[in-house]
Write an enzyme that holds these catalytic residues in place. Structure first.
Site, mmCIF file in Angstrom:
data_model
loop_
_atom_site.group_PDB
_atom_site.id
_atom_site.type_symbol
_atom_site.label_atom_id
_atom_site.label_comp_id
_atom_site.label_asym_id
_atom_site.label_seq_id
_atom_site.Cartn_x
_atom_site.Cartn_y
_atom_site.Cartn_z
ATOM 1 N N ARG A 27 5.153 -12.535 9.907
ATOM 2 C CA ARG A 27 5.723 -11.197 9.737
ATOM 3 C C ARG A 27 7.107 -11.140 10.339
ATOM 4 O O ARG A 27 7.331 -11.757 11.383
ATOM 5 C CB ARG A 27 4.887 -10.239 10.585
ATOM 6 N N LYS A 80 4.495 0.801 9.720
ATOM 7 C CA LYS A 80 4.574 2.021 8.921
ATOM 8 C C LYS A 80 4.057 3.224 9.706
ATOM 9 O O LYS A 80 4.569 4.325 9.558
ATOM 10 C CB LYS A 80 3.777 1.840 7.622
ATOM 11 N N GLU A 120 0.876 -1.169 0.000
ATOM 12 C CA GLU A 120 0.000 0.000 0.000
ATOM 13 C C GLU A 120 0.916 1.221 0.000
ATOM 14 O O GLU A 120 1.813 1.323 0.838
ATOM 15 C CB GLU A 120 -0.885 0.002 1.257
HETATM 16 P P1 ATP Z 1 -0.301 -1.529 6.668
HETATM 17 O O1 ATP Z 1 -0.546 -1.684 8.110
HETATM 18 O O2 ATP Z 1 -0.168 -0.123 6.221
HETATM 19 O O3 ATP Z 1 -1.151 -2.405 5.778
HETATM 20 P P2 ATP Z 1 1.804 -3.337 6.008
HETATM 21 O O4 ATP Z 1 3.063 -3.398 6.786
HETATM 22 O O5 ATP Z 1 0.905 -4.505 5.969
HETATM 23 O O6 ATP Z 1 1.144 -2.050 6.538
HETATM 24 P P3 ATP Z 1 1.684 -3.255 3.125
HETATM 25 O O7 ATP Z 1 2.124 -2.174 2.241
HETATM 26 O O8 ATP Z 1 0.252 -3.610 3.125
HETATM 27 O O9 ATP Z 1 2.170 -2.876 4.558
HETATM 28 O O10 ATP Z 1 2.572 -4.538 2.886
HETATM 29 C C1 ATP Z 1 2.860 -5.070 1.631
HETATM 30 C C2 ATP Z 1 3.204 -6.517 1.787
HETATM 31 O O11 ATP Z 1 4.320 -6.676 2.653
HETATM 32 C C3 ATP Z 1 2.062 -7.286 2.408
HETATM 33 O O12 ATP Z 1 1.906 -8.489 1.698
HETATM 34 C C4 ATP Z 1 2.505 -7.521 3.810
HETATM 35 O O13 ATP Z 1 1.945 -8.703 4.311
HETATM 36 C C5 ATP Z 1 4.022 -7.588 3.678
HETATM 37 N N1 ATP Z 1 4.662 -7.166 4.922
HETATM 38 C C6 ATP Z 1 4.487 -6.012 5.579
HETATM 39 N N2 ATP Z 1 5.187 -5.980 6.717
HETATM 40 C C7 ATP Z 1 5.835 -7.166 6.794
HETATM 41 C C8 ATP Z 1 6.726 -7.755 7.744
HETATM 42 N N3 ATP Z 1 7.081 -7.121 8.851
HETATM 43 N N4 ATP Z 1 7.196 -8.987 7.477
HETATM 44 C C9 ATP Z 1 6.848 -9.639 6.355
HETATM 45 N N5 ATP Z 1 6.015 -9.144 5.429
HETATM 46 C C10 ATP Z 1 5.506 -7.924 5.639
#
Ligand code: ATP
Ligand code: MG
Length: 576
Positions: free
Chosen positions: A272, A282, A47
């Protein structure tokens, strides 16, 4: 797995030696059964509401890595369904970061917002199938009606509107007739489901807001759960890999594609990444930037990819790290020292050695000719036989590290002190003959030495031993540089403490940045471009900062030389 294998920088080769994991096993099985006709297509779906961090790198390496391994494709798709928090700056930084990590989506760069028309048509289809309705409850009422984990929810009084009424109201929602928050489109599933996500989840909300790509075309926007699976389906994704918090959303993901009768990707959840002494949220990273706790998203203390890049991390080191941590089905926390270990392994192989002095003290070689300059031959990288040598100027007045001299050395201190002989790396053996002090403060301002002309290059023809070799720079030739040293951004291991009552910024490390404003460095680095990486002998790995100029050179310490992870690993092996 040998560390060499993951260090080759050859992604395809890396993946081939990677031990299996449950995500890979699922794909292998699907390939065997021909579930998706032997196709593998994944996607990385950020996102655009912030910069990518090391947690995203885990997801990127997994998604692109699997596609590469199985001869498939991985799309880059912006999940831009929320107009309020998204910006073009984030889109651009994400593109740059994924590329920098070494991955290529070719012509498959997509935006969920490009699918808004199709998503709208599918919402209409669900209304016509009697599976979606326009609901006039407020957000708060929707929450009240939803029930609790132990009690079923109650059905909305608007749930049984006719298809025609729903179609009319939804069309008017789209036309902008209603204010924000006054109505939603909800799917009609099961208010008594033990899974909250199935209790008539909202599909569309009214938001009179400009979207960074669609402008003011829309004033209704699809919710993540409705947009995500359908976007996957449009792109023909086979394996939709996401993090564990979406496990409970999978029944809804499946429900939408089933009811619509469209291509059905397989959602798979993994853990994660959490890292000690930093935060990977974020929202929290944005707070650090907005409140000025750091200099920006690319502050070298940030766990963002742009921060790590500016700090001096290589993409290879990050990919190796992601490969080593693997994936699992339970969330945990990874030691920051493992990330640094992977970094050192790579930098040790690849970075040129130079000499720099962070906290200089003047040394005068009393018996060295006043105007003489000798060029000493120094090895660029002992790990790389092709890296060759360079010459480093040596002269009468030098700088050494202040902590490499003690007037009253404690026991076991073998560096320079009155009467003691040490080796100046690549130059000569010198013996300290005394010091000069500032008469007012008593502070030592100069160390006096005599050199032995027979020891050129640091050799001892008579075989005598010295216990210590120290680094130096020639005062007349050295460049001035500001060195920035970094420590953990957070004092607590769990920087990401989910306890919402503690202000996470109170856990910031007040000493995360230490500046050495008057450091000196050998002249060979004069024209080095920003982001060039070095090992400063005995001090650690450094890189030229992006804001460094010939007038004001700035370097960042990427990581020190001491590898605490290697120690942990060694003691673990010993214990087995
Ligand atoms: P938000 O809370 O804004 O949704 P997010 O950390 O999930 O934040 P995204 O931009 O939706 O951010 O994440 C893009 C991809 O990265 C998603 O598939 C998410 O699952 C993965 N991702 C985000 N943070 C992690 C993490 N700490 N470890 C592994 N994968 C992650
Ligand atoms: Mg997300």
């Amino acid at each position: 797995m040998s560390s060499n294998a993951v260090n080759t920088g050859n992604l395809v080769k890396n993946e081939a030696v990677r031990p299996s994991n449950f995500v890979r096993d699922i794909i292998l099985q699907d390939l065997q059964t021909g579930k998706y006709n032997g196709r593998v297509r994944t996607r990385f779906p950020p996102e655009p509401n912030g910069y990518l961090h090391i947690g995203h790198a885990k997801s990127i390496c997994l998604n692109f890595g699997l596609a590469i391994e199985f001869g498939g494709e991985c799309n880059l798709r912006f999940d831009d369904t929320n107009p309020c928090k998204e910006e073009t700056e984030y889109v651009e930084s994400i593109i740059e970061d994924v590329r920098w990590l070494g991955f290529d989506w070719q012509d498959r760069l997509f935006y969920a917002s490009d699918y808004f028309d199709q998503l709208y048509a599918w919402a209409v289809q669900l209304i016509k199938q009697g599976q979606a309705y326009v609901c006039d409850l407020t957000a708060e009422q929707v929450r009240e009606y939803r029930g609790t984990p132990t009690e079923p929810g109650r059905e909305s009084p608007y749930r049984n509107r006719s298809v025609d009424e729903n179609l009319d109201l939804f069309e008017r929602m789209r036309a902008g007739e209603f204010p924000d928050g006054s109505r939603t489109l909800r799917s009609k599933i099961d208010m008594a489901s033990p899974n909250f996500n199935m209790r008539d989840p909202v599909m569309y909300r009214i938001l009179h807001a400009e979207h960074h790509r669609t402008g003011d075309k829309w004033c209704i926007y699809p919710m993540y759960d409705f947009a995500h699976g359908e976007s996957d389906s449009i792109e023909g994704i086979t394996h939709s890999i996401c993090t564990l918090e979406f496990e409970d959303h999978r029944p809804l993901y499946d429900w939408y594609v089933e009811q619509l009768g469209i291509h059905h990707p397989q959602q798979i959840e993994f853990d994660r990444l959490n890292l000690t002494n930093t935060v990977l949220s974020k929202r929290k990273l944005l707070t650090l930037v907005e409140k000025g706790f750091v200099s920006g998203w690319d502050d070298p203390r940030m766990p963002t990819l742009s921060g790590l890049r500016r700090r001096g991390y290589s993409p290879e080191a990050i990919r190796t790290f992601c490969s080593r941590i693997g994936v699992s089905k339970t969330n945990g926390i990874i030691e920051h020292s493992l990330l640094e270990h992977c970094l050192r392994e790579d930098l040790n192989q690849t970075s040129a050695r130079v000499m720099a002095v962070l906290d200089p003290i003047r040394v005068v070689i009393e018996n060295y000719p006043d105007d003489q300059v000798e060029n000493m031959e120094a090895i660029n990288n002992p790990e790389d036989p092709n890296s060759g040598t360079r010459s480093v100027p040596f002269s009468k007045v030098l700088y050494i590290e202040r902590e490499d001299f003690r007037e009253d050395p404690p026991k076991q201190y073998y560096r320079l002190s009155p009467g003691r002989e040490v080796r100046l790396r690549y130059a000569y053996l010198v013996t300290c003959t005394g010091v000069v002090k500032d008469p007012a403060t008593g502070e030592i301002v100069e160390v006096r030495c005599q050199y032995d002309p027979a020891t050129r290059g640091g050799n001892t023809p008579d075989g005598r031993k010295v216990k210590s070799t120290i680094h130096w720079v020639s005062a007349a030739h050295a460049l001035d540089v500001e060195a920035r040293l970094y420590n953990d951004l957070f004092v607590s291991e769990k920087g990401d403490d989910e306890n919402e009552n503690t202000d996470f910024t109170s856990l910031l490390n007040p000493n995360s940045l230490e500046v050495r404003p008057s450091a000196k460095i050998e002249p060979s680095v004069k024209d080095a471009a920003p982001f060039t990486r070095y090992q400063f002998e005995r001090l650690g790995y450094f890189c030229i900062d992006k804001d460094s100029t010939p007038e004001k050179m700035v370097v960042n310490r990427t990581v020190s030389l001491r590898d605490t992870w290697a120690k942990i690993e060694k003691s673990q092996k010993a214990a087995v």
